[in-house]
Design an enzyme around this catalytic site. Sequence first.
Site, short mmCIF file in Angstrom:
data_model
loop_
_atom_site.label_atom_id
_atom_site.label_comp_id
_atom_site.label_asym_id
_atom_site.label_seq_id
_atom_site.Cartn_x
_atom_site.Cartn_y
_atom_site.Cartn_z
N THR A 69 24.46 -12.89 8.69
CA THR A 69 25.64 -12.10 9.01
C THR A 69 26.31 -11.58 7.74
O THR A 69 26.65 -12.34 6.85
CB THR A 69 26.67 -12.96 9.77
N GLN A 70 26.49 -10.28 7.68
CA GLN A 70 27.18 -9.72 6.53
C GLN A 70 28.60 -9.29 6.88
O GLN A 70 29.41 -9.06 6.01
CB GLN A 70 26.40 -8.50 6.02
#
Lengths: 429, 263, 251
Positions: A42-43
């Site tokens: 997850t960015q």
Amino acid sequence: MNHLPHAWGRPRDDVYGHYNPSYLPTSLGGTQHISSMPTSHTQSPIVTGTSVIAIKFKTGIVIAADNLASYGSLARFTDVKRLKPFNKKCVVGFGGDVSDMQYIDRLLMSLDVQQNYAGSAKEMDEEDGGSKALMGANNLHTYLSKVMYKRRSDFNPLWNALLVAGLDEKDAPFLASADLLGTTYSAPTLATGFGAHLAQPLLRNVVPDEKAVEGITREKAVETVRECMKVLFYRDARSMPEYSIAVIDGSGVELKTDEKLENQSWAFAETIRGYGTQTVPVFVEDQDQIRTLDEMREYLPEDGLSAAMDDHPFRTATDPGEFRDIYLAAAQAVERMPKPRQLEISFDLQVDAGMGQGEHEFSYAQGATESWYQESSVDSKVGWGMFPTVEMDDQVPKAWKKVGEVKGATIELYLSEQNEHYINYRLIH
Amino acid sequence: MAAHTLHTLPSTNPSFSFPQHAPSGAPTQHSFYPYTDNGGSTLGISGASFTVIAGDTRLTSGYNILTRYAPKLFKIGGSGPDHKGAKIVLSVVGFAADGRALQERLDTLVKLYRYQHGKDITVHACAQRLSHILYNKRFFPYYVQAILGGVDEVDGSGALYSYDPVGSYEREYCRAAGAAASLIMPFLDNQVNLKNQYEPGSVQGLEKKQLEAKPLDRETVEGLVRDAFTSAVERHIEVGDGLQMMVITNEGIEEVVLPLKRD
Amino acid sequence: MFRNNYDNDSVTFSPQGRIFQVEYAQEAVKQGSVVVGIVSKTHAVLAALKRNAEELSSYQKKIIPIDTHYGVALAGLASDARVLSNLMKQQSLASRLTYDRPILLSEITSRIGDRAQTNTQQYGKRPYGVGLLIAGVDAKGPHLFEFQPSGVTHEMMACGIGARSQMARTYLERNLDEFQGASREELIKHALRALKDSLSQDKELTIDNTSLGVGGVEEDFQMYEGQDIASWLETTFENKPEGGEAMETDS
């Protein structure tokens, strides 16, 4: 050794030549295609919830969050419950990514099963030790903070800010936070997201420290939280007026998930003209410098008030000369006050809404006298339109003491007891 | 005060001891950076038979005060969650979550040491162990500046060790760390190590006799700590709210929490 | 040499439905010197008889404090007990770290029970040759658990395991009614008397061969040895009017 930590651990160019970027993706100057790149996590959060706020009171905790899940600026899901109860003693409030919230909620469910597996539910009720052996909110918070810290250390964060509210092992009120970095902290009032800016100051006004918790009743705590939810809805664009609120005390968790904001007043919106500080017909700034009447006079526009009033879409109800008299009378009243004094003056202008030609519609007054403003901790006055207006009746907030009256000019002078920095003038019709 | 006067403030950004975003040459992308700076400051001073470690209790995130009471000082070892009988104190400042993790790891190891060896760990052994913990994670460091204090078991003197995030350490007489370290450390250099203080009347041409530092007594040290923090609070926004101070002597640890300005 | 063909490993049942290796392991427990445990409403006490291999050697370790809220007493193979107690120490620390709470005694007991059971179901494994008494106080109050090599665990009000422990159990059974409401001091004396009953005629409890462990509500588990237990030994036995041997319960 190089003093810049960024250079540490990198091969020296003068010894090894330039860094070979070939293993990097093309976007970073390398030759690798994304498909052959290492796993990425997850960015950024996708569907998100906004603030969660909570406050301690003498025997428990109140926690609230609205029911909105946003997709960027889109109000995507409008019935998402962001408060999750756990075992009669705790509630977890979630801000941030909603799918991560749902994952953590599943963790909580399996934790609950695991905790109840050893002793049957029957045993829990019967034995006196049963409820003491329940996980307290502090236990739950420690567990969740470990989960959060582990995931951030794996570079795969759960993109949330959590508030854990409830009773600890000794049935004392407990409130603490954990976020996506694994940072933990506890305080008598907590707010995540936008609430940290907007609600936390209001909450801290009510409960400045742990000692003040003793003096707060359940009703006061609930009222404070509801008021904060209203402020958040006024000013947080990613919020909605339907919210959940939970009270946890010795009698268990009382969770309501379909509350609506009450007594909203959007009247102030009509006076908003664009963003930022608005032009105020008359105001005096820089409290320290104003001491004498003459100095104050300098702040009046050359040609009375008309120039200033021209900037404003409204017209004064009274003529500029009369207004000036009132102003000077007020200034004289200020003169008589003991020094040192800090001033910030706002006039409650009665304005003609400009609708009726023949009749004067004294409909609104600048909201400085409204209790909402007075109770808030906003310590700067930002002029017109930033605060809700109230109808001009004779209500004066109780906390304000009447300190003087100037007869000739129709003006009353009030001093706030809570905050002596502010003097408020109020025009009497 | 009034918002319309705000624009007269200098428009410089606040300085943080850590970068607020991941250092990267690539175009900025919204990506995950696993560190933050939670502000605050700590210091330690050792004396002839004691060590004082202190830290403020404010926890910040940017301009926000997250809480006014988050201790940066931790007892290490002893028995149980209250660390009964502990004689070692660890202070951590920087990224609070890493600080907490480091504290828990060291405490667990020290407790296991006691279980396995049947005696308490010595301060210098504990100090070296802490160094190893930090060094083992040097490629993903605990982003903290640690100070460890105790009483030397051999000669009874105050023992104080300071660390960088990857485990370099050194025994010192005094050390300041954290947001206001650059404000406090020069003060300690002057007052504890008597830097730039010369014997009165010893100046003859270029000849100046440096005053020799001697261990300070406890009242003096506690006074220095209070002065250092009340001053730091005035000049650094990330420092304030409360001053937590622990004095380690051979008898054990005394802890006090004093108020600091909350503005 | 072998008693039968079904005791070569711990995974094979005999036709009578017994697992001999497990039973042998339980014999090992009976070889160990006796330990006793009792709980009241407020306290949990362990008492143990320590043996020394020879006159010049030190005494064995019978009681191991694990966490601040509990400890164990062992009978049987001390080295197996050490492995188990290390495991318990780790689990206890893990509970404090992940949940910030002392582990429940029922939980730690079932953890080692499960672990011991796997040794009875996997080929090539050997059951633990040790029995444990786990005593202390957790969120649910004072507790005493018995652990056996088979992986069986029981919560007990009072219990004795090890060599000649039957005599101790007899004492405990006879005085069972008194334990619930007993004070800390009374409970310790009961434990010492039970221990004493297991000794052979020519032996005495001394400050060298006796260990005590006491845990209570709001009181950390504490081990007492040597001079610390001298006064208890005196008040329990020496001051008895009839030469110390007679106990009121012997009648």
